[in-house]
Structures are given as C-alpha cells and as structure tokens.
Design an enzyme around this catalytic site. Sequence first.
Site, PDB file in Angstrom:
ATOM      1  N   LYS A  26      42.131  43.520  30.929  1.00 52.87           N
ATOM      2  CA  LYS A  26      40.932  44.323  31.131  1.00 52.87           C
ATOM      3  C   LYS A  26      40.672  44.369  32.638  1.00 52.87           C
ATOM      4  O   LYS A  26      40.268  43.401  33.244  1.00 52.87           O
ATOM      5  CB  LYS A  26      39.741  43.691  30.409  1.00 52.87           C
ATOM      6  CG  LYS A  26      38.485  44.520  30.564  1.00 52.87           C
ATOM      7  CD  LYS A  26      37.325  43.946  29.786  1.00 52.87           C
ATOM      8  CE  LYS A  26      36.139  44.889  29.916  1.00 52.87           C
ATOM      9  NZ  LYS A  26      35.759  45.168  31.326  1.00 52.87           N
ATOM     10  N   ASP A  28      39.019  45.276  36.173  1.00 54.11           N
ATOM     11  CA  ASP A  28      37.647  45.355  36.634  1.00 54.11           C
ATOM     12  C   ASP A  28      37.586  46.373  37.773  1.00 54.11           C
ATOM     13  O   ASP A  28      37.619  46.041  38.934  1.00 54.11           O
ATOM     14  CB  ASP A  28      37.234  43.957  37.130  1.00 54.11           C
ATOM     15  CG  ASP A  28      35.760  43.722  36.946  1.00 54.11           C
ATOM     16  OD1 ASP A  28      35.092  44.596  36.389  1.00 54.11           O
ATOM     17  OD2 ASP A  28      35.289  42.657  37.372  1.00 54.11           O
ATOM     18  N   GLU A 167      38.982  39.114  33.809  1.00 49.28           N
ATOM     19  CA  GLU A 167      37.786  39.127  32.981  1.00 49.28           C
ATOM     20  C   GLU A 167      38.066  39.020  31.475  1.00 49.28           C
ATOM     21  O   GLU A 167      37.230  38.555  30.710  1.00 49.28           O
ATOM     22  CB  GLU A 167      37.094  40.471  33.243  1.00 49.28           C
ATOM     23  CG  GLU A 167      35.613  40.438  33.148  1.00 49.28           C
ATOM     24  CD  GLU A 167      35.045  41.857  33.171  1.00 49.28           C
ATOM     25  OE1 GLU A 167      35.770  42.822  33.478  1.00 49.28           O
ATOM     26  OE2 GLU A 167      33.869  41.979  32.857  1.00 49.28           O
TER      27      GLU A 167
END
Length: 462
Positions: A26, A28, A167
Amino acid sequence: MNTYKPMLANSIETPFDAPDWIFEVKWDGIRAIAYVNEVLSLKSRNGKELINNFPELSELLNLTSNVVLDGEIIVMRDGRSDFQEVVHRNQLSNRLEIEKAQKITPAIYVIFDILEKDSISLIDEPLKKRLDILNRVVKQGKFTTISIPVHEHGIQYYETVIKRDFEGIIAKKLSSTYQPDSRSSDWLKIKRVKSCDCVIFGYTIGEGVRKDTFGALLLGLFDEGKPVYVGRVGTGFTDLELNQIKQKLDELIISKVWFTDADIPPGSTWVKPQLVAEVGYQEISRDLRLRAPRFLRLRDDKPAELCSIIQVKTQKLDEYYAKRDFTVTPEPTGGYTRGEGNSFVIQEHHSRLTHWDLRLERDGVYVSWAIPKGIPNDVNEKRLAIQTEDHPLEYGGFEGIIPKGQYGAGKVTIWDRGFYLPIKWSNDKIEIIFAGERLKKRYELILINKEKNEWLIFKKQT
Ligand code: MN
C-alpha cells in the site's frame, strides 16, 4: 478516451492467504489515473491535473501509447514512500522550484492497473487479464514502474512489508472487475496496527477461567514524569502469558492508588510501575484512551520510565489528514514546525455556515474549536464551541480559499493571533488569558457534551 475515477478498497484488520488473490504494497502517495495519448494527462481522485508538478513522469509517453492506467505517484526517501514529500511537490507552483524539486526528490509512478487500451475499455475484464495486458503494453522507465504483486501468500508478505516500515498491503481478487469510484470488497487494504509500549500500573479482577490470574492490565504512560492513565488491555494473552504476568505482578503489589479515573473498575490492584507491555491499538481517543487495545508482548528490554506519552501523540493529526485531499486544498500538510509554546490563532471561516475557529497550541498541535457566533465580548455570555480535529501548527499562518467540494470549503482569514497563558487545562475545563492583538482577557471553556464534542466559551470577570 473515457474518464475514470479510481476504484477504492475496503479495510480489514488481518492479512490472509488465498489462491485467487494477489497482494501489493500500500503506497503512501497520490493516487493518479494516467491518460496516455499524444499528450499525457495525470488526474488525481478529484480530477486535478498533476503532470505540471511531476514533469519527469512524461517519460510515460515513450513507454506506452493509447492507454489509461491506474497507479500511485510516490517519492521515495530512506527506502520508503514519503507522503509529506509528495504532497509538498504537488503544492509547488513556481516553475524553478518544481524543476529543482524534480532533481532532489524525483517522483515515481507505480502502475498497478490498466483500464483502457486503444479506445477499448478493459474494466469488465478480470484483474488477471488486465495485469497480463498491462505487462505486455507498458515498459518500465526511469520514473515509471509496474507493481509486482505476490500471489496467494498475504500473511508472510504483510510481515515483510511492515518490517520495512510501509503502511500496509492491498489485497486484490484476481477474478474481479474494475469498479470505478466505488469501494469494493474485491480490493482490501490491511493497514499496520499501531503499537505502544505501556507501563503496567495495576490489574483488574479476573472472572471465570481468568479468576486465578487477572481480567485486564491497567496501562499508563509518562507525561513529563507524571503518570497518565491510557486504558486497559484484556485480550491477546496466551494462558502461559497470563500466568507469567500474574506471577510478576504479585511481587510488585503496593497500596498506592495510581489513578482515580472513572472508567477504572473498582477493586483493582495496583503495582509498582516496572513492567512494560507492548500493546497494539487502532487509535488514541481525545481523552487519551487506546481504542481496540490488544496485548502483544512484555518488553523486558525497555525501562518503564522511558514509556512516554509522546508515543501516542504523533497520531494526533490522523483525523486532520484523513479529512483532506492535499492535491486540491491549499491547507498546510504540517509536521515541519516546532512549537513556540502557547500560541493561539482565531480564524474567520466563511464555509457553508460562517464561524470562527479557535486554535490553542498544546503538545505540538493546535487543539481546535469551531465557534458559530464567534468569541463573546460580554462577560459571562456563554457561546457554543464545538471541538474539531487537532490541526498542525503550520495552520496558525493559514489564510486562503479551500476549494469547493473539499472539507470546510470557503474563505479563511486570520481574525486574531498571539499567545495565551494557561491557568487551568483539564479534560473538561480550560481557563486561559489571551494576549493577542484583539483579545486580551481571561476566558473559560467548559465541556458540556462529550459525545458531541460541545463546549461553552465565556469571558470571565477579572
Ligand atoms: Mn472551520
């Protein structure tokens, strides 16, 4: 070419393994749909053109043609994607600054999907087929990369990704279609749970199978040497851990009562604050309670007196970030300024309903209230003040227009700013003396409804 809004993911808490799924980092950064034709257009979730701020990404024109792609613009720093840096780059407007930033903090466009090829929409094709096409028709470049997912093994991948300080991960179902502008359970995000090293100050009585050990551990952190209660943790223990911890606690029992907070069960036992527990949690509430806490492990390597409240205060701006799209709003991202102490600002805010925002600097952020009728001038006239999310200190200098469609859209001007003297500051009562240009008197704020974040503000007789 059609235009597309990005497909969004639902949140779940734990990673999983499944044969029909792939897993990706994921990232960022800034989500962007790329329209690659004779020219290149990169559109944010809100339809803002991003290419002018990231001119290096125009290399895409040499890597593919006549496609619509989905991906994320990131800036890497110290081996991870740096959200504040990419947002900063997006807010630059001066050509020379953009050119300079492009050299110092180059962006990378990570592509993870293809939505259209040669004017034929691919969104109804399964993800597996779209990825095959993507890898066939787009070449890697210096600033462009194609995401390499991991198949099936989400649990191990999650561990690896978290260790590298990312994250979390995104899980995608290989048979799923692309569903523009909708939050689907075919895409799932699994974010890292935060953790905090807490001092065990006591425990509650156990019931049933736990009657010989304990119910929950009472947790605290140190705020400049003073212990502060942050809640209790009653889940996450193995039977072995329950017994081991109980044995250790029994040797530390004292008669001193550490905390008298109303949410501590009666009959609790207090101990010398020597044991440290790492506790996972989702977020910290305004009244400093860990939400959804879960015991992770005892930490024998960390002295209790080093368990500071600072650990949870870095999360304070989460709500501020979650509410705003920094590709569109001119509001500051924050995180750079060191506090000056007790500064305050009052901003006149012409949003849907005009109001005045009072912001008092406290522990590195602005604690904030929206006051519909503004600061009262007559002694004892009580006015409603609704507490809003904490703001970064950079907000103290903010004036400008928050664009339509954004949270708090409308014009913001500074009504007054300066410093304040705190006389009293507790969870439900704040008394201060303003030293601003307009405001100079003693005021009090009193919490009247905790669920609705409602306070009253009034001027005191001096
Ligand atoms: Mn406001």
